[in-house]
Design an enzyme around this catalytic site. Sequence first.
Site, PDB file in Angstrom:
ATOM      1  N   ASN A 271       0.871  -1.180   0.000  1.00 44.63           N
ATOM      2  CA  ASN A 271       0.000   0.000   0.000  1.00 44.63           C
ATOM      3  C   ASN A 271       0.908   1.230   0.000  1.00 44.63           C
ATOM      4  OD1 ASN A 271       0.650   0.724   2.768  1.00 44.63           O
ATOM      5  ND2 ASN A 271      -0.737  -0.901   3.406  1.00 44.63           N
TER       6      ASN A 271
ATOM      7  N   ASP B 299       1.010  -8.244   0.935  1.00 48.08           N
ATOM      8  CA  ASP B 299       1.763  -7.261   1.708  1.00 48.08           C
ATOM      9  C   ASP B 299       1.954  -7.733   3.151  1.00 48.08           C
ATOM     10  OD1 ASP B 299       3.064  -4.880   2.370  1.00 48.08           O
ATOM     11  OD2 ASP B 299       1.214  -3.710   2.468  1.00 48.08           O
TER      12      ASP B 299
ATOM     13  N   THR C  95      -4.895  -7.447  -7.530  1.00 40.74           N
ATOM     14  CA  THR C  95      -6.039  -8.321  -7.802  1.00 40.74           C
ATOM     15  C   THR C  95      -6.700  -8.874  -6.540  1.00 40.74           C
ATOM     16  OG1 THR C  95      -4.618 -10.263  -8.079  1.00 40.74           O
ATOM     17  CG2 THR C  95      -5.156  -8.984 -10.058  1.00 40.74           C
TER      18      THR C  95
ATOM     19  N   VAL D 230      -7.499  -7.366  -2.477  1.00 37.94           N
ATOM     20  CA  VAL D 230      -8.426  -6.407  -1.872  1.00 37.94           C
ATOM     21  C   VAL D 230      -8.601  -5.147  -2.717  1.00 37.94           C
ATOM     22  CG1 VAL D 230      -8.072  -7.218   0.489  1.00 37.94           C
ATOM     23  CG2 VAL D 230      -6.654  -5.367  -0.387  1.00 37.94           C
TER      24      VAL D 230
END
Length: 178
Positions: free
Chosen positions: A24, A34, A118, A120
């Site tokens: 993010n 992540d 692809t 969240v």
Amino acid sequence: MERFSIIVGDITQSGAEAIANAANTTLLGGSGVDGAIHRAAGPELLEACRPLGGCPTGEARITPGFHLRAKYVLHTPGPIWRGGLDGEPALLASCYRSCLTLAAERGIRTVDFPSISTGVYGYPLPSAATVALKAIMDFLAEHPLPERVRMVCHTEAAAAVYRQAWNLWYAEDKGQRL
């Protein structure tokens, strides 16, 4: 193409010299790929990301891999899907190009990618696969490094979508199909 392949696996277990992180913009960890990368790399990864001050969507930053098998992590925030009319394809392609450029500049020979945006972020997998493959293949056609790039899909179903896109756009004959 011998420099590119699609596999099913856990990117946190990758033995590539560098893995890409679908980060993010804060670079401070999150969910999905992540979060998994941050957990596997250990708390040192978070501490290495803090001074970077985040990263805009479509760009990339590099850190050590710490407790990962990969020596480096290429962090790139992908676009959030908003219907495809808000520049998402260009931003997604930029994620892949930015990671590959950083890798080439650092002399990194092998890079593994997850399917960026692809999860969240909701980018439709077939569209994301086409954008990703075009960005990767265009880059490899013009640069000697990295020597090997792999798309590491979390499921066989996702890998099948990437293989279908590859076969549609890049396999010139049956022998080149994945």
